[in-house]
Design a protein around this motif. Structure first.
Motif, mmCIF file in Angstrom:
data_model
loop_
_atom_site.group_PDB
_atom_site.id
_atom_site.type_symbol
_atom_site.label_atom_id
_atom_site.label_comp_id
_atom_site.label_asym_id
_atom_site.label_seq_id
_atom_site.Cartn_x
_atom_site.Cartn_y
_atom_site.Cartn_z
ATOM 1 N N THR A 1 32.446 -2.702 27.618
ATOM 2 C CA THR A 1 32.570 -2.438 26.187
ATOM 3 C C THR A 1 31.562 -1.417 25.708
ATOM 4 N N ASP B 1 36.886 -0.399 24.806
ATOM 5 C CA ASP B 1 36.648 -1.483 25.754
ATOM 6 C C ASP B 1 37.799 -1.560 26.741
ATOM 7 N N VAL C 1 27.330 1.749 26.749
ATOM 8 C CA VAL C 1 28.429 1.014 27.380
ATOM 9 C C VAL C 1 27.814 -0.030 28.304
ATOM 10 N N ALA D 1 34.674 -4.346 19.153
ATOM 11 C CA ALA D 1 34.908 -4.099 20.577
ATOM 12 C C ALA D 1 34.779 -5.459 21.271
ATOM 13 N N PHE D 2 34.166 -5.501 22.443
ATOM 14 C CA PHE D 2 33.973 -6.800 23.093
ATOM 15 C C PHE D 2 32.532 -7.273 22.954
ATOM 16 N N ASN D 3 31.936 -6.966 21.806
ATOM 17 C CA ASN D 3 30.599 -7.470 21.510
ATOM 18 C C ASN D 3 30.733 -8.826 20.833
#
Length: 260
Positions: free
Chosen positions: A198, A83, A167, A152-154
Motif C-alpha cells: 500500500t 494498493d 510504499v 488505501a490499505f492503511n
C-alpha cells in the motif's frame, strides 16, 4: 449532456469539504465532473499531471464519469494506483491493477501507467514504486474510505501519519478483509488475501488535490467517524480533515440523515 444535480447538503469538518448527494449516481457523477475540471485546469499550465487512483466498487461511478469525458487529454497524465494484494494468482479478477485497467486505463489510455507488480518481491517492489512516486509531485488523488476507516490499505493497526516510507507491505485487518466480501469481490473471508502493498498515509496526503468518494450504507459508520472522531490512526480517514484541499463526496446512504 448530463445535467449534474446539486448536493443536498454541504458542510466542513476542519479543512475537509463535505458534499452530500441524494443518490450514489449523482454523487459519482459530481465527483467525476469535479475531478475532470481540475485535470483540465491543471493541464492548462502544466505539461503533465500525476494522479493516483483507488480501485474499489465505490469508485465505479466516478471513474465512469471520467472515462466518458471527451475533453480530457489523457496522453499528458501519469497514472498510479494506491494498493495491491499479495498472493493472488496471476490474472485474478480481484487484482486492483486489473480493475483499474478495465474500468479506466484501457478506456482512456493515459500517457503512462505505473502498476504495482505484486509478483515482484515486496521489498524490491516497494522501493521501485516509491522511486516512481518520488519522481515528481502528485497532483490529484482519487480515493475512498474503508468500513474500518482505512485509506488505501492503511488499516488502523498499521496506519502511520508520520510514516517515512511511501510504499510498504501490510497485514490486512480482519474488518478490511470482511469488507472485500461485503463488496462482492470474494466469496468468503478465507479467499481474501491476508497481505498487501500500500501507499502510506503521507504518500496519499502529498497529493495537491484529493477527491474522496464514499457511497453506500456499509460506509455510514466510517463516514460518521471520519467527521466526528479525533484525528488519530484509530480511524485513519480522520487525517483527511487536515488536508488543505480534500473534498468528501457521500450519498444519503453513507452520510445518514442530511440534518446531521
Amino acid at each position: 449532456m448530463t445535467v449534474l444535480q446539486q448536493p443536498v447538503k454541504e458542510a466542513k469538518a476542519d479543512d475537509l469539504k463535505v458534499r452530500v448527494y441524494r443518490t450514489r449516481g449523482e454523487m459519482g457523477a459530481a465527483a467525476g465532473s469535479d475531478v475532470a475540471a481540475k485535470i483540465k485546469e491543471l493541464l492548462r499550465t502544466k505539461p503533465v499531471i500525476r494522479m493516483i487512483f483507488a480501485a474499489a466498487p465505490s469508485q465505479n461511478e466516478t471513474l465512469d464519469a471520467l472515462a466518458s469525458d471527451p475533453d480530457i487529454d489523457w496522453s499528458r497524465i501519469v497514472a498510479f494506483h494506491m494498493d495491491e494484494y499479495l498472493g493472488l494468482p496471476a490474472g485474478a479478477p480481484q487484482a486492483f491493477a486489473r480493475y483499474l485497467q478495465g474500468r479506466l486505463f484501457d478506456r482512456v489510455k493515459p500517457g503512462r501507467v505505473h502498476l504495482i507488480d505484486s509478483a515482484n518481491g515486496s521489498e524490491a517492489e516497494c522501493s521501485r514504486y516509491a522511486a516512481l512516486l518520488a519522481e515528481g509531485p502528485i497532483d490529484i488523488v482519487c480515493l475512498g474510505i474503508g468500513e474500518n476507516g482505512h485509506i488505501a490499505f492503511n488499516d488502523p493497526p498499521v496506519a502511520d501519519f508520520d510514516d517515512l516510507l511511501l510504499v510498504k507491505p501490510v497485514e490486512l485487518d480482519e474488518a478490511c478483509r470482511r469488507q472485500q466480501v461485503n463488496d462482492g469481490c470474494f466469496p468468503d473471508i478465507d479467499a481474501v488475501p491476508t497481505h498487501a502493498l500500500t501507499l502510506t498515509v503521507p504518500a496519499l496526503l502529498s497529493g495537491a488535490h484529493l477527491y474522496c468518494v464514499v457511497p453506500g450504507p456499509t460506509k455510514r459508520e466510517a463516514v460518521a467517524r471520519t467527521l466526528s472522531e479525533p484525528v488519530a490512526t484509530a480511524c485513519p480517514s480522520t487525517i483527511l480533515r487536515n488536508h488543505p484541499d480534500c473534498t468528501l463526496y457521500v450519498d444519503l446512504d453513507s452520510y445518514g440523515e442530511a440534518e446531521r
